[in-house]
Write an enzyme that holds these catalytic residues in place. Structure first.
Site, mmCIF file in Angstrom:
data_model
loop_
_atom_site.group_PDB
_atom_site.id
_atom_site.type_symbol
_atom_site.label_atom_id
_atom_site.label_comp_id
_atom_site.label_asym_id
_atom_site.label_seq_id
_atom_site.Cartn_x
_atom_site.Cartn_y
_atom_site.Cartn_z
ATOM 1 N N ASP A 91 -0.020 -0.959 4.957
ATOM 2 C CA ASP A 91 1.284 -1.418 5.427
ATOM 3 C C ASP A 91 1.293 -1.284 6.943
ATOM 4 O O ASP A 91 0.607 -0.452 7.516
ATOM 5 C CB ASP A 91 2.397 -0.614 4.772
ATOM 6 C CG ASP A 91 3.749 -1.261 4.998
ATOM 7 O OD1 ASP A 91 3.779 -2.431 5.416
ATOM 8 O OD2 ASP A 91 4.775 -0.610 4.761
ATOM 9 N N SER A 92 2.097 -2.119 7.585
ATOM 10 C CA SER A 92 1.945 -2.315 9.020
ATOM 11 C C SER A 92 2.628 -1.284 9.898
ATOM 12 O O SER A 92 2.334 -1.195 11.084
ATOM 13 C CB SER A 92 2.525 -3.675 9.388
ATOM 14 O OG SER A 92 3.924 -3.667 9.127
ATOM 15 N N GLY A 93 3.546 -0.526 9.329
ATOM 16 C CA GLY A 93 4.344 0.376 10.151
ATOM 17 C C GLY A 93 5.736 -0.161 10.423
ATOM 18 O O GLY A 93 6.601 0.567 10.899
ATOM 19 N N GLY A 94 5.945 -1.438 10.111
ATOM 20 C CA GLY A 94 7.262 -2.028 10.333
ATOM 21 C C GLY A 94 8.363 -1.311 9.572
ATOM 22 O O GLY A 94 9.450 -1.076 10.101
ATOM 23 N N PHE A 95 8.043 -0.949 8.337
ATOM 24 C CA PHE A 95 9.057 -0.277 7.531
ATOM 25 C C PHE A 95 9.364 1.119 8.069
ATOM 26 O O PHE A 95 10.499 1.585 8.005
ATOM 27 C CB PHE A 95 8.593 -0.176 6.082
ATOM 28 C CG PHE A 95 9.623 0.411 5.163
ATOM 29 C CD1 PHE A 95 10.711 -0.332 4.745
ATOM 30 C CD2 PHE A 95 9.514 1.722 4.709
ATOM 31 C CE1 PHE A 95 11.671 0.212 3.893
ATOM 32 C CE2 PHE A 95 10.469 2.268 3.866
ATOM 33 C CZ PHE A 95 11.541 1.510 3.452
ATOM 34 N N ASP A 145 6.559 -6.468 10.977
ATOM 35 C CA ASP A 145 7.849 -7.164 10.895
ATOM 36 C C ASP A 145 8.969 -6.221 11.281
ATOM 37 O O ASP A 145 8.757 -5.027 11.446
ATOM 38 C CB ASP A 145 8.083 -7.664 9.458
ATOM 39 C CG ASP A 145 8.154 -6.513 8.450
ATOM 40 O OD1 ASP A 145 7.587 -5.434 8.735
ATOM 41 O OD2 ASP A 145 8.772 -6.688 7.384
ATOM 42 N N GLN A 196 11.673 -12.076 5.424
ATOM 43 C CA GLN A 196 12.898 -11.279 5.551
ATOM 44 C C GLN A 196 14.101 -12.204 5.405
ATOM 45 O O GLN A 196 13.937 -13.402 5.173
ATOM 46 C CB GLN A 196 12.923 -10.551 6.899
ATOM 47 C CG GLN A 196 11.871 -9.463 7.052
ATOM 48 C CD GLN A 196 12.156 -8.204 6.246
ATOM 49 O OE1 GLN A 196 13.230 -8.033 5.666
ATOM 50 N NE2 GLN A 196 11.169 -7.313 6.184
ATOM 51 N N GLY A 223 12.106 -6.019 2.747
ATOM 52 C CA GLY A 223 13.517 -5.767 3.011
ATOM 53 C C GLY A 223 14.403 -5.790 1.784
ATOM 54 O O GLY A 223 15.617 -5.892 1.893
ATOM 55 N N ASP A 273 4.214 -2.455 -5.008
ATOM 56 C CA ASP A 273 3.856 -1.082 -4.679
ATOM 57 C C ASP A 273 5.147 -0.305 -4.685
ATOM 58 O O ASP A 273 6.212 -0.859 -4.437
ATOM 59 C CB ASP A 273 3.210 -0.967 -3.298
ATOM 60 C CG ASP A 273 4.252 -0.930 -2.207
ATOM 61 O OD1 ASP A 273 4.789 -2.000 -1.879
ATOM 62 O OD2 ASP A 273 4.575 0.160 -1.713
ATOM 63 N N CYS A 311 0.746 7.027 -25.237
ATOM 64 C CA CYS A 311 -0.016 6.877 -23.995
ATOM 65 C C CYS A 311 -1.439 7.408 -24.162
ATOM 66 O O CYS A 311 -1.655 8.461 -24.759
ATOM 67 C CB CYS A 311 0.695 7.629 -22.871
ATOM 68 S SG CYS A 311 -0.167 7.576 -21.292
ATOM 69 N N CYS A 313 -3.435 8.114 -21.548
ATOM 70 C CA CYS A 313 -3.903 8.671 -20.283
ATOM 71 C C CYS A 313 -4.544 10.038 -20.509
ATOM 72 O O CYS A 313 -4.304 10.679 -21.526
ATOM 73 C CB CYS A 313 -2.768 8.743 -19.261
ATOM 74 S SG CYS A 313 -1.725 10.203 -19.368
ATOM 75 N N CYS A 316 -1.928 12.764 -21.371
ATOM 76 C CA CYS A 316 -1.289 12.709 -22.693
ATOM 77 C C CYS A 316 -2.271 13.013 -23.818
ATOM 78 O O CYS A 316 -1.873 13.416 -24.904
ATOM 79 C CB CYS A 316 -0.612 11.356 -22.894
ATOM 80 S SG CYS A 316 0.874 11.191 -21.887
ATOM 81 N N HIS A 342 -0.052 10.901 -14.919
ATOM 82 C CA HIS A 342 0.565 10.176 -16.032
ATOM 83 C C HIS A 342 1.373 8.975 -15.536
ATOM 84 O O HIS A 342 1.231 7.866 -16.059
ATOM 85 C CB HIS A 342 1.478 11.071 -16.871
ATOM 86 C CG HIS A 342 2.319 10.257 -17.809
ATOM 87 N ND1 HIS A 342 1.838 9.754 -18.990
ATOM 88 C CD2 HIS A 342 3.583 9.770 -17.689
ATOM 89 C CE1 HIS A 342 2.767 9.003 -19.560
ATOM 90 N NE2 HIS A 342 3.844 8.993 -18.787
#
Length: 378
Positions: A91-95, A145, A196, A223, A273, A311, A313, A316, A342
């Site tokens: 991720d770019s850092g914009g958030f 962004d 956006q 956004g 994500d 499950c 996993c 579990c 899990h």
RNA sequence: GGUUCAGUAGUUCAGUUGGUUAGAACGCCGCCCUGUCACGGCGGAGGUCAGGGGUUCGAGUCCCCUCUGAAUCG
């Protein structure tokens, strides 16, 4: 020529595959969030392979602040550093400019804000973000962004998206330049643009029409899930989806609950994500085939069943609710680790089921059953 | 046996010269978490102030007795 292949569609739901230098990504896919090149809760890259993780997500801003992209570059890039040979999206850092910088100053050239680590001034711009991501050598870089509050005023967002578009052109130019340099570790680094426009369909469409002019490897919707209701979010996806290129992957950033993901896949999203499975796991909240389970609840004190009886996993198959609840109450790190394993398995496995459902032509039925099941509490 | 100190929520403790409905921390119970600053945030339950008697308009607080614990002296 696009590296994205669309295999099948049911309604607007899509089944595809993105080819990268670090291997293929089968979509729809959930990307497991490891902000600082680590999944929080003590989950290793060995574990990630056990829980069906296809793509790991890390963060430009965090890795820039610590340890610094030059160190990771000299270690051979994030894949070698992290010991993970499959795709990584940064991720770019914009958030982060939006979410954690109290004192920020957004200008045309870039953004100055305070580091959450030590308060030092950090400068980020489209070029700086691309340079950092190129040094990190992730598989997919995200455009830098501006992420305004989704409920910000129309007038503000209208101006903001114009700047985000100008920034995207700068990102693209810089990424092309960096991919052309001999010294660049991953010269096939992909770039996704970010749509956006807040909760305003006209702005969303307008911005999407602008950014699709660029030859990018994918398009994200940013956004959202930052203050508006789930229905508003679904509505925005429906409005903007027809304007997104069909032959490129679509990524809904930061989303979401299992139901959010099902509803969004149904509306044509390929990538997701979210910190929710890992963060909620660290707080004892688990996702199961029967619905949400809060392991802190007293009723699990002597419950000898696994977290989710359906499950497969590693957790579990091995441990009981009573034991993991005990670990949690005793604040043993293992409890957190098992819960994170899990929940991430749950998400990755759900995505596998989603892909199978679209492949098998029973997506609508699958989706409706799961939305119903996940609305329950255990 | 004498002396001193102590006894307040599950636990460790606050509690003003006596003055509304006795507080905190941790623990406990529940809810929350959406491009991760966060083993975090919000809320709730829980007390015959060791017991009894007295002084006072009014006692967790002052006095007396009993019980329990700790220290110390014989």
């Amino acid at each position: 020529m696009s590296s994205f292949t669309l295999y099948k569609q049911e309604g607007t739901a899509r089944r595809g595959m993105l080819s990268t230098v670090h291997g293929d990504i089968q979509t729809p896919v959930f990307m497991n969030v490891g902000t600082s090149a680590a999944i929080k809760g003590g989950v290793s890259t060995y574990d990630l392979k056990q829980i069906k993780c296809q793509v790991e997500l890390s963060n430009t801003y965090h890795l820039h602040v610590r340890p610094g992209e030059d160190i990771i570059y000299r270690q051979g890039g994030i894949h070698k550093f992290f010991n993970w040979d499959k795709p990584v999206l940064t991720d770019s850092g914009g958030f982060q400019v939006f979410s954690l910088a109290h004192l920020r100053n957004i200008k045309e050239d870039g953004v100055t804000f305070q580091s959450h680590m030590d308060g030092a001034k950090v400068y980020m711009s489209p070029e700086v973000s691309m340079q950092i991501q190129s040094r990190l050598a992730s598989t997919i870089a995200m455009a830098f962004d501006e992420c305004p509050s989704s409920v910000a005023e129309h007038g503000y967002i209208a101006k903001s998206i114009e700047r985000t578009t100008r920034w995207l052109y700068r990102c693209k130019d810089e990424m092309d330049r960096l991919n052309g340099l001999e010294e660049t570790i991953n010269r096939s680094q992909m770039l996704f643009g970010i749509n956006q426009g807040g909760v305003y369909p006209d702005l969303r469409k307008h911005h999407m029409e602008q950014i699709r002019q660029l030859d990018l490897d994918g398009f994200a919707i940013g956004g959202l899930a930052v203050g508006e209701t789930a229905d508003e979010m679904y509505h925005i996806i429906e409005e903007v989806e027809p304007f997104m290129p069909k032959d490129k992957p679509r990524y809904l950033m930061g989303v979401g609950t299992p139901i959010n993901i099902l509803e969004s896949v149904d509306r044509g999203v390929d990538f997701f994500d979210c910190v929710m499975p890992s963060r909620n796991a660290r707080h004892g909240n688990l996702f199961t085939s029967e619905g949400l389970l809060n392991l802190n609840n007293n009723k699990f004190l002597e419950d000898s069943r696994p977290i989710d009886e359906k499950c497969d996993c590693p957790v579990c198959r091995t441990y009981t609710r009573a034991y993991i609840r005990h670990l949690f109450k005793a604040r043993e790190l293992l409890g957190m680790r098992l819960c994170v394993l899990h929940n991430l398995y749950f998400y990755n496995n759900m995505m596998e089921e989603i892909r199978a459902a679209i492949d098998g032509g029973y997506w609508k039925q699958y989706k409706e059953e799961k939305v119903e099941a996940f609305s329950q509490r255990v």
